[in-house]
Write an enzyme that holds these catalytic residues in place. Structure first.
Site, PDB file in Angstrom:
ATOM      1  N   SER A  40      45.155  40.969  50.749  1.00  0.00           N
ATOM      2  CA  SER A  40      44.933  42.482  51.264  1.00  0.00           C
ATOM      3  C   SER A  40      45.757  42.892  52.590  1.00  0.00           C
ATOM      4  O   SER A  40      46.280  43.826  52.573  1.00  0.00           O
ATOM      5  CB  SER A  40      43.510  42.364  51.960  1.00  0.00           C
ATOM      6  OG  SER A  40      42.685  42.049  50.807  1.00  0.00           O
ATOM      7  N   ALA A  41      46.288  41.903  53.412  1.00  0.00           N
ATOM      8  CA  ALA A  41      47.158  42.129  54.425  1.00  0.00           C
ATOM      9  C   ALA A  41      48.807  41.851  54.029  1.00  0.00           C
ATOM     10  O   ALA A  41      49.697  42.633  54.099  1.00  0.00           O
ATOM     11  CB  ALA A  41      46.828  41.300  55.747  1.00  0.00           C
ATOM     12  N   GLU A  52      53.011  33.702  46.617  1.00  0.00           N
ATOM     13  CA  GLU A  52      51.560  33.880  46.144  1.00  0.00           C
ATOM     14  C   GLU A  52      51.322  33.232  45.102  1.00  0.00           C
ATOM     15  O   GLU A  52      52.137  33.169  44.048  1.00  0.00           O
ATOM     16  CB  GLU A  52      51.387  35.281  45.745  1.00  0.00           C
ATOM     17  CG  GLU A  52      50.117  35.777  45.219  1.00  0.00           C
ATOM     18  CD  GLU A  52      49.111  35.491  45.811  1.00  0.00           C
ATOM     19  OE1 GLU A  52      47.859  34.886  45.386  1.00  0.00           O
ATOM     20  OE2 GLU A  52      48.950  35.638  47.157  1.00  0.00           O
ATOM     21  N   HIS A  56      33.278  37.248  53.532  1.00  0.00           N
ATOM     22  CA  HIS A  56      33.866  37.736  54.670  1.00  0.00           C
ATOM     23  C   HIS A  56      34.183  36.959  55.599  1.00  0.00           C
ATOM     24  O   HIS A  56      34.005  37.065  56.802  1.00  0.00           O
ATOM     25  CB  HIS A  56      33.024  38.961  55.221  1.00  0.00           C
ATOM     26  CG  HIS A  56      32.578  40.067  54.332  1.00  0.00           C
ATOM     27  ND1 HIS A  56      31.546  40.945  54.491  1.00  0.00           N
ATOM     28  CD2 HIS A  56      33.295  40.743  53.211  1.00  0.00           C
ATOM     29  CE1 HIS A  56      31.417  41.966  53.415  1.00  0.00           C
ATOM     30  NE2 HIS A  56      32.637  41.897  52.827  1.00  0.00           N
TER      31      HIS A  56
END
Length: 543
Positions: free
Chosen positions: A15-16, A36, A478
């Site tokens: 996401s970042a 990645e 989260h």
């Protein structure tokens, strides 16, 4: 071993990380390498909003980690899934767009992190968002992240009305700085399709000649010259073996591997708590006792009901309902298939003594056989129409830890989320269960309920309810704060996300969050990616 040279090395395309790589490569002057372990999110399930139901249990698209045994959840192991793809967890998450309240970011600044107050981060949120329905100056209208509000339906409307009957106000835009009240959820979707950081940032950047993406590749350890990080050594995924590389970065290495894997990469490289490193025979390069400490995650439970109106249960088990839902989605981009099963939420105070909302309720148009739930697989969806009211503390107090299990970057880390360790979290969970029942008892939602099935009307005493929560509670996916930002003894990065005590190394992912920013963390993770790229380019200009 092949050597690759670049200006910036970004570790993790989540996401970042996808944001960092895209922004650093934007001007065309800097050579950027992005590493990645996953691949491009190119399956139909990555495009369908309801796709996470499959993606989060597939080892090709997710890291199937587990936390525990959790001492305060009857020694259960709890799923701790993270995304394995370009786009990271934004490729498999529920797409709920939640920025967090203004006061949270002001609190981050008050903790000794200048530049992270609400007035500092608001312009970045505006740059990120494309939400035409939002007020100008408060919501962004031209950014890369497309945002839509979920459409009303009979069950969601009934939930909103029932919440208002309990005294909660209706909130037209919970992302305008104050999330209190009941609201229809906003999702990062475009025309009914998922819209994560791969689609918004990375995919448009892939055509740039100065950006190199190495997929199915992990970083095994960082490379040093003295106290400066100058690059990293890579390792190919076991299912796709190939040559290892040494990637040398002339400017910086930026770690974006996530709250579980960023701290373990630091530990494999000799940065962390001395006794943790010694237990694995790793030579200490720099002592940072906060690496892997202070882990925070959301734990949720639910009150589940049999329903008088159709829900996703029907889509799962009834071919005709499935066909209708498919046609509704294909023709109109509407219906439950255009969501990740969630449509509305309420943010409320767990007790009169609390000054601001600290508890979240959320409608989920599914019910599961919780007795068959296992951390390694999804619980079976019940056959009868049903829905759940999820609840959890927005700002949990319990603090866990995550550390490496071995030097293998593909090995699962040791995760202890310490759910419900703090008694305050137990009390908020109990308040959440009772609030869910209170809402369900209100018209018109009460007319749509046949019966409460979990925990059941017979379960009422605090000890019984807490036992139910311990038996059935699970993650909201989260994890944060395992390399948190600050200036105290356990902080890992400073306010510009530079790792304390070494040079050439920055962290940009959820691990740096000093506290939980919101009921959902993806928007803030993207914000962190934007800020990290800003900081890196600004610091380079000062050289």
């Amino acid at each position: 071993m092949t050597r690759v040279d670049c200006d910036f090395l970004v570790v993790g395309a989540g996401s970042a990380g996808a944001v960092v790589a895209a922004r650093l490569s934007e001007c065309g002057r800097h050579r950027v390498v992005l590493v990645e372990p996953g691949q491009a999110p190119n399956t139909v399930w990555h495009r369908l909003p309801l796709g996470p139901a499959r993606l989060i249990y597939d080892p090709r698209t997710a890291w199937l980690f587990r936390s525990g045994p959790e001492r305060h959840l009857q020694q259960r192991r709890v799923e701790a899934v993270r995304g394995k793809a370009l786009g990271g967890s934004s490729a498999i998450n529920g797409m709920l767009w939640t920025r967090g309240d203004a006061r949270v970011y002001d609190h981050w600044r008050a903790l000794g992190n200048p530049g992270w107050g609400y007035e500092d981060v608001l312009p970045v949120f505006l740059r990120m968002e494309r939400y035409p329905a939002g007020a100008a100056g408060v919501r962004g209208h031209q950014g890369p992240i497309h945002i839509q509000q979920t459409r009303p339906d009979r069950l969601s409307d009934a939930f909103v009305s029932a919440c208002r009957a309990t005294g909660l106000a209706y909130n037209r835009d919970y992302n305008a700085g104050d999330s209190s009240g009941v609201a229809y959820l906003q999702t990062n979707t475009r025309r009914g399709r998922r819209w994560g950081t791969y689609e918004a940032y990375l995919e448009p950047a892939l055509k740039r000649p100065n950006l190199t993406v190495l997929s199915q590749t992990a970083v095994s350890e960082l490379l040093f010259e003295g106290t400066r990080v100058v690059g990293a050594r890579t390792q190919r995924a076991p299912q796709n073996p190939g040559e290892s590389m040494e990637i040398h970065a002339a400017c910086e290495v930026i770690l974006c591997a996530g709250a579980y894997q960023t701290p373990t990469l630091l530990e494999r490289s000799g940065i962390g708590s001395p006794h943790i490193l010694a237990s694995h025979g790793i030579a200490l390069r720099h002592a940072l006792p906060g690496v892997g400490a202070g882990l925070v995650d959301h734990l949720r439970a639910c009150v589940a009901f049999n329903s008088r109106v159709p829900t996703i249960n029907d889509i799962v088990h009834r071919p005709l309902a499935r066909a209708r839902a498919a046609m509704q989605y294909l023709l109109l981009r509407r219906g439950w298939l255009a969501t990740a099963s969630m449509s509305v939420q309420a943010a409320l105070r767990s007790s009169p003594e609390v000054s601001a909302p600290d508890l979240k309720l959320q409608l989920n148009a599914l019910t599961f056989d919780l007795t068959a739930k296992d951390a390694a697989q999804a619980a079976p969806v019940l056959r009868e129409s049903g829905f759940s009211l999820l609840f959890f503390p927005i700002y949990p107090h319990s603090r866990g830890q995550v550390h490496l299990r071995s030097r293998d970057p593909f090995e699962e880390p040791e995760i202890d989320s310490a759910y419900l360790q703090d008694e305050r979290d137990q009390q908020v969970m109990l308040a959440g269960l009772r609030a869910a029942r209170r809402v369900a008892a209100m018209s018109p939602l009460s007319e749509l309920i046949r019966a409460e099935i979990d925990p059941g009307v017979h379960c009422n005493r605090d000890d019984e309810l807490l036992d139910y929560i311990r038996r059935t509670g699970t993650t909201v996916y989260h994890p944060i704060s395992s390399c948190r930002m600050g200036s105290d003894a356990l902080a890992v990065v400073d306010a510009r996300l530079r790792v304390h005590g070494v040079t050439g190394l920055r962290i940009a992912d959820a691990s740096i969050m000093p506290s939980m920013p919101a009921p959902n963390t993806n928007a803030t993770s993207i914000l962190i990616g934007e800020r990290a790229a800003e900081f890196a380019l600004a610091d380079l200009a000062l050289r």
